[in-house]
Write a protein that holds these residues in place. Structure first.
Motif, short mmCIF file in Angstrom:
data_model
loop_
_atom_site.label_atom_id
_atom_site.label_comp_id
_atom_site.label_asym_id
_atom_site.label_seq_id
_atom_site.Cartn_x
_atom_site.Cartn_y
_atom_site.Cartn_z
N PHE A 27 0.81 -1.21 0.00
CA PHE A 27 0.00 0.00 0.00
C PHE A 27 0.85 1.26 0.00
CE2 PHE A 27 -3.10 -2.95 2.02
CZ PHE A 27 -4.09 -2.83 1.08
N ASP A 28 2.14 1.14 0.31
CA ASP A 28 2.98 2.32 0.40
C ASP A 28 3.12 3.05 -0.93
OD1 ASP A 28 4.39 0.20 -0.63
OD2 ASP A 28 6.24 0.62 0.47
N ARG A 29 2.86 2.37 -2.02
CA ARG A 29 2.90 3.03 -3.34
C ARG A 29 1.73 3.98 -3.54
NH1 ARG A 29 3.46 -2.02 -7.23
NH2 ARG A 29 4.21 -3.36 -5.57
N PHE A 30 0.64 3.75 -2.84
CA PHE A 30 -0.58 4.52 -3.06
C PHE A 30 -0.84 5.56 -1.98
CE2 PHE A 30 -1.25 0.20 -4.72
CZ PHE A 30 -1.29 0.50 -6.07
N ILE A 31 -0.03 5.60 -0.95
CA ILE A 31 -0.26 6.51 0.17
C ILE A 31 0.49 7.82 -0.10
CG2 ILE A 31 0.02 6.87 2.64
CD1 ILE A 31 0.09 3.83 2.91
N ARG A 32 -0.23 8.91 0.01
CA ARG A 32 0.41 10.22 -0.13
C ARG A 32 1.17 10.55 1.14
NH1 ARG A 32 -4.34 13.96 -1.44
NH2 ARG A 32 -5.60 12.20 -0.84
N HIS A 35 -0.12 11.19 5.11
CA HIS A 35 -1.44 10.61 5.30
C HIS A 35 -1.37 9.21 5.90
CE1 HIS A 35 -3.80 13.70 3.28
NE2 HIS A 35 -2.77 13.83 2.46
N MET A 36 -0.37 8.97 6.73
CA MET A 36 -0.22 7.65 7.33
C MET A 36 -1.31 7.38 8.37
SD MET A 36 2.05 5.94 5.89
CE MET A 36 2.22 4.59 7.01
N LYS A 37 -1.76 8.40 9.08
CA LYS A 37 -2.81 8.21 10.09
C LYS A 37 -4.10 7.73 9.42
CE LYS A 37 -4.56 11.81 12.05
NZ LYS A 37 -4.86 12.97 12.88
N GLU A 38 -4.44 8.33 8.29
CA GLU A 38 -5.63 7.90 7.56
C GLU A 38 -5.47 6.48 7.02
OE1 GLU A 38 -4.11 10.80 7.07
OE2 GLU A 38 -5.62 12.35 7.42
N PHE A 39 -4.25 6.15 6.59
CA PHE A 39 -4.00 4.79 6.10
C PHE A 39 -4.21 3.76 7.20
CE2 PHE A 39 -0.97 1.28 5.96
CZ PHE A 39 -1.56 0.54 4.95
N TYR A 40 -3.71 4.06 8.41
CA TYR A 40 -3.87 3.10 9.50
C TYR A 40 -5.34 2.94 9.90
CZ TYR A 40 1.16 2.79 10.06
OH TYR A 40 2.48 2.55 9.85
N ILE A 41 -6.11 4.00 9.81
CA ILE A 41 -7.54 3.89 10.06
C ILE A 41 -8.19 3.02 9.00
CG2 ILE A 41 -9.71 5.18 10.13
CD1 ILE A 41 -8.08 7.49 11.38
N PHE A 42 -7.84 3.24 7.74
CA PHE A 42 -8.36 2.40 6.65
C PHE A 42 -7.96 0.94 6.85
CE2 PHE A 42 -7.12 0.25 2.73
CZ PHE A 42 -8.37 0.03 2.19
N TYR A 43 -6.70 0.71 7.21
CA TYR A 43 -6.19 -0.64 7.41
C TYR A 43 -6.96 -1.36 8.52
CZ TYR A 43 -2.66 -4.32 7.99
OH TYR A 43 -2.02 -5.51 8.05
N LEU A 44 -7.22 -0.65 9.61
CA LEU A 44 -7.97 -1.24 10.71
C LEU A 44 -9.41 -1.54 10.32
CD1 LEU A 44 -7.91 -1.99 13.74
CD2 LEU A 44 -8.73 0.31 14.19
#
Length: 70
Positions: A27-32, A35-44
Motif C-alpha cells: 500500500f505504500d505506493r498509493f499513500i500520499r 497521510h499515514m494516520k488515515e491509512f492506519y484507520i483504513f487498514y484497521l
C-alpha cells in the motif's frame, strides 16, 4: 457459554488472519506523504470488515454443517 467462547475465538483469529492477508499488499505506493494516520484507520477498518465477513462465513458454515449432519 462454549458457543460464545468459540465465536470470540473465531472473530479474533479472523482479525489476525485478515491483518496478515492485507499486509502482503504494498500500500505504500498509493499513500500520499503525510497521510499515514488515515491509512492506519483504513487498514484497521478493512481488517475488521474482512474479519467479520470471514468469521460469519465460518460460523454459518459450521452451524449449517452440524444441523445437516455433514
Amino acid at each position: 457459554m462454549v458457543y460464545n467462547a468459540v465465536n470470540i475465538a473465531v472473530y479474533i483469529i479472523s482479525v489476525i488472519l485478515s491483518m496478515i492477508g492485507l499486509s502482503c499488499f504494498h500500500f505504500d505506493r498509493f499513500i500520499r506523504k503525510g497521510h499515514m494516520k488515515e491509512f492506519y484507520i483504513f487498514y484497521l477498518v478493512a481488517s475488521v470488515g474482512l474479519a467479520y465477513l470471514f468469521a460469519s462465513f465460518i460460523l454459518n458454515f459450521g452451524t449449517w454443517s452440524f444441523s445437516n449432519g455433514l
